[in-house]
Design an enzyme around this catalytic site. Structure first.
Site, PDB file in Angstrom:
ATOM      1  N   CYS A   2       0.847  -1.191   0.000  1.00 34.87           N
ATOM      2  CA  CYS A   2       0.000   0.000   0.000  1.00 34.87           C
ATOM      3  C   CYS A   2       0.887   1.247   0.000  1.00 34.87           C
ATOM      4  CB  CYS A   2      -0.939   0.118   1.190  1.00 34.87           C
ATOM      5  SG  CYS A   2      -2.094  -1.241   1.327  1.00 34.87           S
ATOM      6  N   ARG A  27       3.621  -0.135  -5.110  1.00 39.12           N
ATOM      7  CA  ARG A  27       3.424  -0.774  -3.802  1.00 39.12           C
ATOM      8  C   ARG A  27       2.121  -1.568  -3.715  1.00 39.12           C
ATOM      9  NH1 ARG A  27       6.796   1.457   0.008  1.00 39.12           N
ATOM     10  NH2 ARG A  27       5.458   0.699   1.662  1.00 39.12           N
ATOM     11  N   TRP A  75      -2.861  -2.589  -1.663  1.00 40.61           N
ATOM     12  CA  TRP A  75      -2.604  -4.004  -1.918  1.00 40.61           C
ATOM     13  C   TRP A  75      -3.413  -4.732  -0.848  1.00 40.61           C
ATOM     14  CZ3 TRP A  75      -0.492  -8.277   0.595  1.00 40.61           C
ATOM     15  CH2 TRP A  75      -0.199  -9.372  -0.240  1.00 40.61           C
ATOM     16  N   ASN A 101      -1.153   1.957   5.817  1.00 36.21           N
ATOM     17  CA  ASN A 101      -0.341   0.883   5.228  1.00 36.21           C
ATOM     18  C   ASN A 101       0.138   0.013   6.376  1.00 36.21           C
ATOM     19  OD1 ASN A 101       1.508  -0.700   3.803  1.00 36.21           O
ATOM     20  ND2 ASN A 101       3.139   0.796   4.066  1.00 36.21           N
ATOM     21  N   GLY A 102      -0.154  -1.278   6.312  1.00 31.07           N
ATOM     22  CA  GLY A 102       0.268  -2.184   7.375  1.00 31.07           C
ATOM     23  C   GLY A 102      -0.857  -3.140   7.716  1.00 31.07           C
ATOM     24  N   GLU A 488      16.428 -17.587 -10.245  1.00 27.24           N
ATOM     25  CA  GLU A 488      16.029 -16.196 -10.481  1.00 27.24           C
ATOM     26  C   GLU A 488      15.340 -16.053 -11.839  1.00 27.24           C
ATOM     27  OE1 GLU A 488      15.570 -13.720  -8.810  1.00 27.24           O
ATOM     28  OE2 GLU A 488      15.717 -11.983 -10.110  1.00 27.24           O
ATOM     29  N   LYS A 492      11.510 -14.717 -12.388  1.00 23.12           N
ATOM     30  CA  LYS A 492      11.168 -13.579 -13.262  1.00 23.12           C
ATOM     31  C   LYS A 492      10.040 -13.965 -14.202  1.00 23.12           C
ATOM     32  CE  LYS A 492      12.550 -11.096 -11.521  1.00 23.12           C
ATOM     33  NZ  LYS A 492      13.406 -11.040 -10.356  1.00 23.12           N
ATOM     34  N   GLU A 495       6.590 -14.420 -12.318  1.00 18.99           N
ATOM     35  CA  GLU A 495       5.904 -13.260 -11.753  1.00 18.99           C
ATOM     36  C   GLU A 495       5.365 -12.298 -12.795  1.00 18.99           C
ATOM     37  OE1 GLU A 495       9.931 -10.999 -10.118  1.00 18.99           O
ATOM     38  OE2 GLU A 495       8.076 -10.708  -9.046  1.00 18.99           O
ATOM     39  N   HIS A 511      16.796 -36.888 -10.756  1.00 19.29           N
ATOM     40  CA  HIS A 511      16.201 -37.407  -9.524  1.00 19.29           C
ATOM     41  C   HIS A 511      14.695 -37.159  -9.471  1.00 19.29           C
ATOM     42  CE1 HIS A 511      20.134 -38.429  -8.020  1.00 19.29           C
ATOM     43  NE2 HIS A 511      20.564 -37.210  -8.358  1.00 19.29           N
ATOM     44  N   LYS A 610       5.545  -4.232  -4.907  1.00 16.11           N
ATOM     45  CA  LYS A 610       7.008  -4.105  -4.884  1.00 16.11           C
ATOM     46  C   LYS A 610       7.587  -4.336  -3.495  1.00 16.11           C
ATOM     47  CE  LYS A 610      10.963  -3.083  -6.750  1.00 16.11           C
ATOM     48  NZ  LYS A 610      11.563  -4.178  -7.525  1.00 16.11           N
TER      49      LYS A 610
HETATM   50  O1  M6R Z   1      12.627  -5.589  -1.158  1.00 17.42           O
HETATM   51  P1  M6R Z   1      13.119  -6.990  -0.972  1.00 17.42           P
HETATM   52  O2  M6R Z   1      14.378  -7.260  -1.685  1.00 17.42           O
HETATM   53  O3  M6R Z   1      13.217  -7.387   0.486  1.00 17.42           O
HETATM   54  O4  M6R Z   1      11.998  -7.895  -1.623  1.00 17.42           O
HETATM   55  C1  M6R Z   1      12.041  -9.289  -1.553  1.00 17.42           C
HETATM   56  C2  M6R Z   1      11.073  -9.895  -2.530  1.00 17.42           C
HETATM   57  O5  M6R Z   1       9.771  -9.521  -2.237  1.00 17.42           O
HETATM   58  C3  M6R Z   1      11.390  -9.496  -3.969  1.00 17.42           C
HETATM   59  O6  M6R Z   1      12.700  -9.803  -4.318  1.00 17.42           O
HETATM   60  C4  M6R Z   1      10.439 -10.207  -4.954  1.00 17.42           C
HETATM   61  O7  M6R Z   1      10.692 -11.564  -4.937  1.00 17.42           O
HETATM   62  C5  M6R Z   1      10.586  -9.609  -6.342  1.00 17.42           C
HETATM   63  N1  M6R Z   1       9.294  -9.233  -6.858  1.00 17.42           N
HETATM   64  C6  M6R Z   1      11.166 -10.541  -7.326  1.00 17.42           C
HETATM   65  O8  M6R Z   1      11.289  -9.969  -8.579  1.00 17.42           O
END
Ligand code: M6R
Length: 615
Positions: A2, A27, A75, A101-102, A488, A492, A495, A511, A610
């Protein structure tokens, strides 16, 4: 998650708030809303499901006058994303409105107590409880609003950054913070509020970061913000200068922030190394390693805590530190670590990695480790963030604001800082010989140039993406330093394109996962020329024998893998421990182009935000 924004001053508040919401939309983007006190003293609240642009459309024919207001982009946590659950929430009398926010952890208990006293609720949110509680305390105890806020917050358990408007006092905003970020911008005869500084920097670079349990009273006409704590003790906060410019938070001609951020990586890595890597004498200096040399070089063990992409960077960090410093490293998901009972004490160093510096699980993991006496080293991108402030020391990434939800430049920034850390500690401990040390430092300094060259593969990767857009599943494989790169790459793709993807160490295929392979399964294999090259070749042969469609990431000039693979992307040669800084880039581009081909919302993928400030 948020985003919250506020304004009080002489300008029209609405344009400031909407622009601020757009900057904070990374956010969360389930719904948005705004509350304004008009010049005639009316409280206008407008809310819409969807993005800030939906709110703008909804508000187009409404009265948006007034020079005080608050706004929110959500969010969803409690209650589905709809206009009723959107913020701002209003108290029963209609006088108070709040954005938050929270998460209020004990909201259901408080809600029941208030309902027993006759308070009626409109939404399913935890936030409405906050505003109703404040109003209930105010009216039942006949106290002023600030006192009501202080008393109410004593009852509240959870995380919050909120801003409160009172229709009867159009010259004041009250804000408070506990575990969720909040920044106040101090202009001339005006004040701004934001979850971060991005909605503020256009107007002023003077900011105050709130600490936990701070309550801020922002009053029109005053030169300063007044701060107190829950016990009404006055607090002083220094006004800081924020180093952020508008160019850094705009797309700069790219269609998406993600693509811009992928292309920024060479410059970002240079920025990250600036003043730390001295290429004239091939030496690395990290101020934290100088200031906290004893704690760092004598560590019995490092424990890396992080989430998502940052956790993947941590896996690379483990290999770097173990190799260059000869200190054992564990890498933990912060969300698991925080609820574990770790055997940890003052001989351990915890490295907390977080782009945003606001991830709730990582913050909680730090607090747990701290309570057991560990020394905490932070690796954040966002300057002044909660994690940066909760750690004993640390190193910023210095890669500039990352806005695309999919993390790209922060990942390579994290790997760069981890490399510098491992080099600095290894050198201080004498666990790396001079020749190797100088070789790694020298090669690290050449990575930005190699990345620039590598980025020329963009069109080629786009063509490959077009071929595989149909796929419903993907497998990513790598070994050694490239195993976290495979994880990674898969993250990507998942998501932003919503294609199911799994990353594995290449040798693990046999395995179990190899059963998934058929002629419809694309397998991305990072097969660069390092000590495991022949092994990975064998793994590719096993895949081809089962008709997999192989997309290989190979070292420039490679012929053997190229002959086997269906598609390939060449990356410049480098030393093995630095390969992730190159091999990651084609995988970022592949995910990006597949998502674009599938017409997905690359920068704001569904269900994500984010910064994950809830657990
Ligand atoms: O801000 P942070 O690095 O702590 O965030 C951790 C994850 O939420 C963040 O890396 C998330 O996995 C990304 N959306 C991946 O692209």
């Amino acid at each position: 998650m948020c985003g919250i924004v506020g304004y009080i001053g002489k300008r029209d508040a609405y344009p400031v708030l909407i622009k601020g919401l757009k900057r904070l939309e990374y956010r969360g983007y389930d719904s948005a809303g705004v509350a304004l006190i008009s010049n005639s003293g009316e409280l206008h609240v407008y809310k819409a499901k969807g993005k800030v642009s939906d709110l703008e459309q909804f508000v187009a024919d409404k009265d948006v006058s007034g020079n005080i207001g608050i706004a929110h982009t959500r969010w969803a946590t409690h209650g589905e994303p709809n206009s009723t659950n959107a913020h701002p929430h209003i108290s029963s009398s209609g006088n108070l409105s709040i954005i938050h926010n929270g998460i209020i952890e004990n909201y259901s208990t408080i809600k029941r107590q208030l309902q027993d006293k006759g308070v009626e609720f409109k939404s399913e949110t935890d936030t409405e409880v906050l505003v109703q509680l404040i109003e209930y305390v105010q009216s039942s105890q006949q106290v002023d609003l600030l006192t009501a806020v202080r008393l109410a917050l004593r009852e509240v358990i959870g995380a919050y950054a909120f801003a409160l408007l009172d229709k009867n006092n159009p010259d004041q905003i009250i804000a408070a913070r506990q575990s969720s970020p909040l920044v106040i911008g101090v202009g001339k005869d005006e004040f701004f509020l934001g979850s971060d500084a991005s909605p503020i920097i256009e107007y002023t670079d003077r900011v105050v970061y709130l600490d936990n349990q701070d309550i801020a009273v922002i009053t029109r006409g005053k030169e300063e913000v007044e701060f107190c704590n829950f016990n009404n003790e006055r607090l002083e906060h220094e006004v800081q200068t924020v180093e952020l410019n508008l160019g850094q938070i705009e797309k700069g001609g790219f269609p998406h922030f993600m693509l811009k951020e992928i292309f920024e990586q060479p410059r970002c890595l240079q920025d990250s190394m600036r003043g730390r890597v001295n290429i004239d004498v091939n030496h690395v200096v990290l101020s934290a390693v100088i200031d906290y040399r004893r704690q760092l070089i004598n560590a019995r063990r490092f424990i890396i805590v992080a989430c998502g992409t940052s956790w993947h960077a941590g896996l690379i960090g483990k290999q770097l530190i173990e190799c260059l410093c000869q200190i054992p490293v564990e890498v933990e998901y912060a969300s698991e670590f925080r609820y574990s009972n770790p055997v940890i004490d003052s001989r351990d160093v915890v490295i907390a990695i977080s782009q945003s510096g606001e991830t709730a699980d990582t913050l909680a993991a730090i607090e747990l480790a701290k309570s057991r006496g560990a020394f905490i080293y932070g690796m954040c991108n966002a300057v002044g963030s909660s994690i940066a402030r909760a750690t004993h020391t640390g190193s910023y990434l210095h890669v500039g604001p990352e806005i695309g939800v999919a993390s790209t430049k922060a990942f390579t920034g994290q790997v760069t800082v981890l490399t510098m850390l491992a080099l600095a500690i290894g050198k201080a401990r004498g666990t790396i010989n001079n020749a190797d040390y100088e070789k790694v430092v020298s090669e690290l300094s050449k990575i930005p140039e190699k990345q620039t060259k590598l980025l020329e593969c963009n069109d080629h990767v786009r063509d490959i993406a077009r071929i595989f857009t149909y796929a419903r599943n993907f497998i990513y494989l790598g070994r050694g330093y490239n195993y976290p790169v495979a994880l990674e790459g898969a993250l990507k793709l998942k998501e932003i394109s919503y294609i199911h993807a799994e990353g594995y160490p290449a040798a693990e295929m046999k395995h179990g996962p190899i059963a998934l392979i058929d002629d419809e399964m694309p397998v991305v294999v990072v097969a660069t020329q390092n000590v495991l090259y022949d092994k990975v070749m064998s793994n590719i042969q096993e895949l081809k024998a089962r008709h997999a469609r192989v997309i290989a990431i190979v070292t420039e000039g490679d012929t053997r893998v190229k002959d086997l693979a269906d598609e390939y992307v060449e990356v410049p040669q480098t030393i093995e421990c630095l390969e992730p800084l190159l091999s990651t880039i084609p995988l970022q581009l592949l995910a990006y182009h597949i998502a674009v081909c599938k017409r997905k919302d690359v920068d704001q993928p569904r269900n994500l935000a984010k910064s994950v400030t809830v657990e």
